[in-house]
Scaffold this motif. Structure first.
Motif, PDB file in Angstrom:
ATOM      1  N   HIS A  65       0.815  -1.215   0.000  1.00 17.24           N
ATOM      2  CA  HIS A  65       0.000   0.000   0.000  1.00 17.24           C
ATOM      3  C   HIS A  65       0.846   1.261   0.000  1.00 17.24           C
ATOM      4  CE1 HIS A  65      -3.978  -1.805   1.687  1.00 17.24           C
ATOM      5  NE2 HIS A  65      -3.557  -2.402   0.600  1.00 17.24           N
ATOM      6  N   HIS A  67       0.097   5.066   1.529  1.00 20.85           N
ATOM      7  CA  HIS A  67      -0.778   6.037   2.211  1.00 20.85           C
ATOM      8  C   HIS A  67       0.020   7.306   2.506  1.00 20.85           C
ATOM      9  CE1 HIS A  67      -3.987   3.111   2.831  1.00 20.85           C
ATOM     10  NE2 HIS A  67      -3.101   2.255   3.289  1.00 20.85           N
ATOM     11  N   PRO A  74      -5.026   4.112   8.547  1.00 24.90           N
ATOM     12  CA  PRO A  74      -5.822   3.365   7.558  1.00 24.90           C
ATOM     13  C   PRO A  74      -6.785   2.412   8.286  1.00 24.90           C
ATOM     14  CG  PRO A  74      -3.499   3.373   6.944  1.00 24.90           C
ATOM     15  CD  PRO A  74      -3.583   3.983   8.316  1.00 24.90           C
TER      16      PRO A  74
HETATM   17 ZN   LIG Z   1      -3.266   0.270   3.697  1.00 28.17          ZN
END
Ligand SMILES: [Zn+2]
Ligand SMILES: [Zn+2]
Length: 179
Positions: A65, A67, A74
């Motif tokens: 991921h 972010h 999250p």
């Molecule tokens: Zn995430």
């Protein structure tokens, strides 16, 4: 920044650096992953490649991921692994999270004693200095981790604050440095 290659991964075009394409598992960046997030992931993914080889375990793919810039935690787990298929998902890029998931893959255990013991062992192989204790403490959020801490150190572990994702802590450090 490393040179980027435009490649199709899991049916989606993405930009990836060579080091990521050379890993023994497929790295699958989430939709919207930005090239600036790759450097965050490099030490952890390279560690995972070495650690799986040493443990003679195979990962098929790892979804990662991005972010960057988030202020909020999250709303999903830091990591997840499907031990039967070797599929891993990582949100938080700290090494401790990757080793937590790797301990599941090696032990085949959920959050029991075999898993906790393996976590502590992995920390001592793959981490250095203060990072070892920090990762041990993360594991003491689980009952099995508290048992393992007590077995090793003969005392109860200190209580842990609510964990923060590496995206949120890095964002805070960046904000503090900018003041
Ligand atoms: Zn995430
Ligand atoms: Zn877990």
């Amino acid at each position: 920044m490393s040179r980027m290659y435009r490649v199709k991964i899991a049916g989606r075009w993405t930009e990836a650096p060579k080091w990521a394409l050379d890993l023994p598992f497929e790295v699958r960046p989430m939709r919207g992953f930005t090239v600036a997030a790759w450097p965050h992931w490099r030490p952890t993914l390279e560690l995972l490649a070495k650690a799986t080889a040493r443990a003679k375990r195979k990962l098929e793919w790892v979804r990662i991921h991005d972010h960057t810039g988030t202020r909020r935690e999250p709303a999903h787990p830091f990591g997840w692994v499907v031990t039967e298929t070797g599929e891993m998902f990582l949100c938080s890029y700290d090494k401790g999270t990757a080793l937590h998931e790797l301990a599941h893959l090696i032990s085949g255990d959920s959050h029991g004693d075999a898993w906790a013991r393996r976590c502590f062992e992995l920390h001592r192989i793959w981490l250095r200095g203060a990072a070892i204790k920090a990762a041990d403490l993360e594991v003491t959020r689980y009952l099995s981790g508290r048992r393992e801490w007590k077995r090793r150190f003969g005392e109860r572990p200190p209580k842990q604050p609510v964990p923060k994702s590496s995206w949120v802590t890095a964002g805070r450090r960046a904000a503090a440095a900018g003041r």
